[in-house]
Design an enzyme around this catalytic site. Structure first.
Site, PDB file in Angstrom:
ATOM      1  N   ARG A 276       0.830  -1.218   0.000  1.00  0.00           N
ATOM      2  CA  ARG A 276       0.000   0.000   0.000  1.00  0.00           C
ATOM      3  C   ARG A 276       0.858   1.258   0.000  1.00  0.00           C
ATOM      4  NH1 ARG A 276      -4.512  -0.899   4.414  1.00  0.00           N
ATOM      5  NH2 ARG A 276      -2.587  -0.995   5.565  1.00  0.00           N
TER       6      ARG A 276
ATOM      7  N   ILE B 255      17.823 -20.248   9.809  1.00  0.00           N
ATOM      8  CA  ILE B 255      18.131 -21.670  10.103  1.00  0.00           C
ATOM      9  C   ILE B 255      17.111 -22.589   9.425  1.00  0.00           C
ATOM     10  CG2 ILE B 255      18.381 -23.380  11.950  1.00  0.00           C
ATOM     11  CD1 ILE B 255      18.803 -21.049  13.913  1.00  0.00           C
TER      12      ILE B 255
ATOM     13  N   GLY C 181      16.646  -3.795  12.868  1.00  0.00           N
ATOM     14  CA  GLY C 181      15.581  -4.484  12.131  1.00  0.00           C
ATOM     15  C   GLY C 181      15.293  -5.888  12.639  1.00  0.00           C
TER      16      GLY C 181
ATOM     17  N   LYS D 256       6.747 -19.556  17.868  1.00  0.00           N
ATOM     18  CA  LYS D 256       7.748 -20.383  17.174  1.00  0.00           C
ATOM     19  C   LYS D 256       7.837 -21.772  17.795  1.00  0.00           C
ATOM     20  CE  LYS D 256      10.276 -16.307  15.660  1.00  0.00           C
ATOM     21  NZ  LYS D 256      11.226 -15.274  16.093  1.00  0.00           N
TER      22      LYS D 256
ATOM     23  N   GLY E  97      16.211 -10.324  11.198  1.00  0.00           N
ATOM     24  CA  GLY E  97      16.855  -9.406  10.259  1.00  0.00           C
ATOM     25  C   GLY E  97      16.482  -9.737   8.831  1.00  0.00           C
TER      26      GLY E  97
END
Ligand code: HSE
Length: 441
Positions: free
Chosen positions: A44, A135, A186, A204, A314
Site C-alpha cells: 500500500r 536456520i 531491524g 515459534k 533481520g
C-alpha cells in the site's frame, strides 16, 4: 518459463527478498536450476517499495492484480500479523498459487486452517522463515530428522531478546538502550512487545512442537514469560555464579509422574510447553549463542541431541529462508512433501502438562532484612516444600538495608517452588517479591 513470484508486504523482509530476486537471479539459477521472476510487489505504501529499489512497474496496491496473473505461481506473504494476512493467504490459495510465509503468528494461530485449505486447493504453504530466521529448522524437522521419535526441542528463538540479553550482559547496556539497538537493526517486530514478553517465542515453539509431536498446539497451553520483567541484578548474579540468562522456548515429552526428561516410544504423549528466562551454565553451547543469533536443539531417539544455529532475525537472513522455500516450490519438491507428510496433516492426541508439574533447578533472589532468624526461616520453608538447596549466598549488607539472599536449588517441582516462594514472601522480614529464574539442567 520462469516461476513468477508476488511478494505481499515490502518491509524489512519483503525488501530483502525483493532485492535477492531482482539482483541475484543468475546465481539462484546456477545453484538451483530455477529461473525466478519477481512479477509483483503488493504494497500500500508505494514510496516505501520504491525506496527499497523495487521497479515502479511491478509495484501495486491491489492483491487481485497479482492473483489474476497466470504467470505468477507463488505468493510470498511478508506483511505479518493475523489479518489481512490470513485472508490474503486464503485468496492466494483459491487463486491456485502456492504460498510462502515468514509469519509465525499466522502459522501458530491459523496454521491448521491454512494448511488444510492449501491441501484442498492442491497447493502448498511453506513456512521455513517463520522460525529460527535463516536456520533450516523446518526442513530438519520435516525431513532430516524423520527417522526420529522427537522427545525435546529447546531453543533460543527470538533474536531481539537474545540481542538485548547479550548487550546487557556483555556490554552493560541498559534494557532500553539494547531494545533500541534491536529495533534499529531491524530485528524487532513493529510492536516489540511480542518479542520481549515471550509471545513471539511461544508462536515459534508452538510451530516446532506441532511438527515434533504431530499434534495441534493451542497457544493457551503454553506458559509464557518474557525478558521484560527481568532485573539487571539477576543478570549480574548469573554472571557471578557462572551462568548466562537466555530466553528459552521448550517443548518436551514428559513421562507420567511429571519428571521432565527425555523419553521415546511412548504411546500416550504428555507434553510440556513453555517459554521463560533461564540460567544456562556459561560453558554450554547454547550459552554462547549471542546477539541476534538463534539456536535450536532437537533430541530424537536415534539422533540424540542435534543443534541448529544461525541468525534468527533481520532482513537478509530471513530472506535466505524465504527464497529457499520459493526455490523448493519452483523445483516441485516442497509441494510433494507438503501433500504427503503426516507430520503436516495427521494430528496425534496429546496431553498438555502444566509447568507446575515440571521439575527443574531454580535461582531465587530473596530480598530480606538482615536480622536474626531470616536465613533459618527461608531454609525451613524450602525444606518443608521438599526443596533442597544447592547453594546459598548473602552479600554483606549496609546497616538497616535489605539484602539479596541468593538460593540455587536442586531439582524441584515447579508447583512446590511457587508455593515456597508464596510462603517466603509472606514473612515480615521479606521486603520485596522474590525473583525466580529456572536453571537449565
Ligand atoms: N522479531 C523476531 C525476532 C524476528 O527478534 O526473533 C524473527 O522472527
Amino acid at each position: 518459463m520462469p516461476t513468477g513470484i508476488a511478494i505481499i508486504g515490502c518491509g524489512i523482509i519483503g525488501s530483502a527478498v525483493a532485492d535477492i530476486l531482482l539482483h541475484e537471479g543468475p546465481h539462484l539459477r546456477q545453484r538451483s536450476g530455477q529461473a525466478l521472476q519477481l512479477r509483483h510487489v503488493v504494497e500500500r505504501d508505494m514510496p516505501k517499495a520504491k525506496a527499497a529499489g523495487v521497479p515502479t512497474r511491478i509495484i501495486t496496491d491491489k492483491l487481485e492484480v497479482a492473483l489474476a496473473d497466470k504467470q505468477t505461481q507463488i505468493v510470498v506473504e511478508l506483511m505479518g500479523g493475523l489479518e489481512p494476512a490470513r485472508t490474503f493467504v486464503l485468496r492466494a490459495l483459491k487463486a491456485g498459487k502456492h504460498v510462502v510465509t515468514a509469519n509465525k503468528y499466522l502459522i501458530a494461530v491459523h496454521g491448521k486452517e491454512l494448511l488444510a485449505a492449501a491441501r484442498r486447493a492442491k497447493r502448498s504453504i511453506a513456512f521455513e522463515a517463520s522460525t529460527g530466521g535463516t536456520i533450516p529448522i523446518i526442513l530438519a524437522m520435516t525431513k532430516g530428522l524423520l527417522a526420529n521419535d522427537i522427545s525435546r526441542v529447546v531453543g533460543i528463538v527470538n533474536g531481539t531478546c537474545n540481542y538485548i540479553l547479550t548487550q546487557m550482559t556483555q556490554f552493560d547496556q541498559s534494557y532500553a538502550e539494547a531494545l533500541a539497538g534491536a529495533q534499529a537493526a531491524g530485528f524487532a517486530e513493529a510492536d516489540p512487545s511480542f518479542d520481549v514478553n515471550g509471545t513471539d517465542s511461544s508462536h515459534k515453539i508452538a510451530i516446532l512442537a506441532a511438527l515434533a509431536f504431530g499434534a495441534d498446539i493451542p497457544l493457551d497451553k503454553l506458559e509464557v514469560s518474557g525478558i521484560d520483567t527481568l532485573h539487571d541484578t539477576d543478570l549480574r548474579f548469573a554472571r557471578e555464579m557462572g551462568y548466562v540468562c537466555k530466553l528459552l522456548a521448550i517443548a518436551e515429552k514428559v513421562p507420567a509422574g511429571g519428571k521432565s526428561q527425555q523419553i521415546s516410544g511412548t504411546s500416550q504423549q504428555s507434553i510440556s510447553l513453555r517459554v521463560h528466562p533461564t540460567f544456562v551454565a556459561k560453558d554450554r553451547l547454547i550459552a554462547n549463542v549471542n546477539g541476534s543469533f538463534n539456536a535450536i536443539s532437537v533430541t530424537g531417539h536415534a539422533s540424540g541431541e542435534t543443534l541448529y544455529y544461525g541468525r534468527g532475525a533481520g532482513g537478509k537472513p530471513t530472506a535466505s529462508a524465504v527464497v529457499a522455500d520459493v526455490i523448493d516450490i519452483a523445483i516441485g519438491t516442497y509441494p510433494m512433501l507438503f501433500a504427503q507428510l503426516p507430520a503436516l496433516n495427521k494430528r496425534a492426541e496429546v496431553r498438555f502438562i502444566p509447568s507446575s508439574d515440571i521439575i527443574s533447578r531454580n535461582y531465587l533472589r530473596i530480598t530480606a532484612l538482615d536480622v536474626p532468624g531470616v536465613m533459618a526461616d527461608i531454609t525451613r520453608i524450602l525444606g518443608q516444600h521438599g526443596i533442597s538447596i544447592s547453594a546459598i549466598t548473602q552479600h554483606e549488607s549496609k546497616a538497616g538495608h535489605p539484602v539479596p539472599v541468593v538460593v540455587m536449588t536442586h531439582e524441584a517441582r515447579d508447583g512446590s517452588v511457587a508455593s515456597a516462594i508464596g510462603a517466603i514472601d509472606k514473612l515480615k522480614t521479606i521486603t520485596a517479591e522474590t525473583a525466580r529464574i529456572r536453571v537449565l539442567s
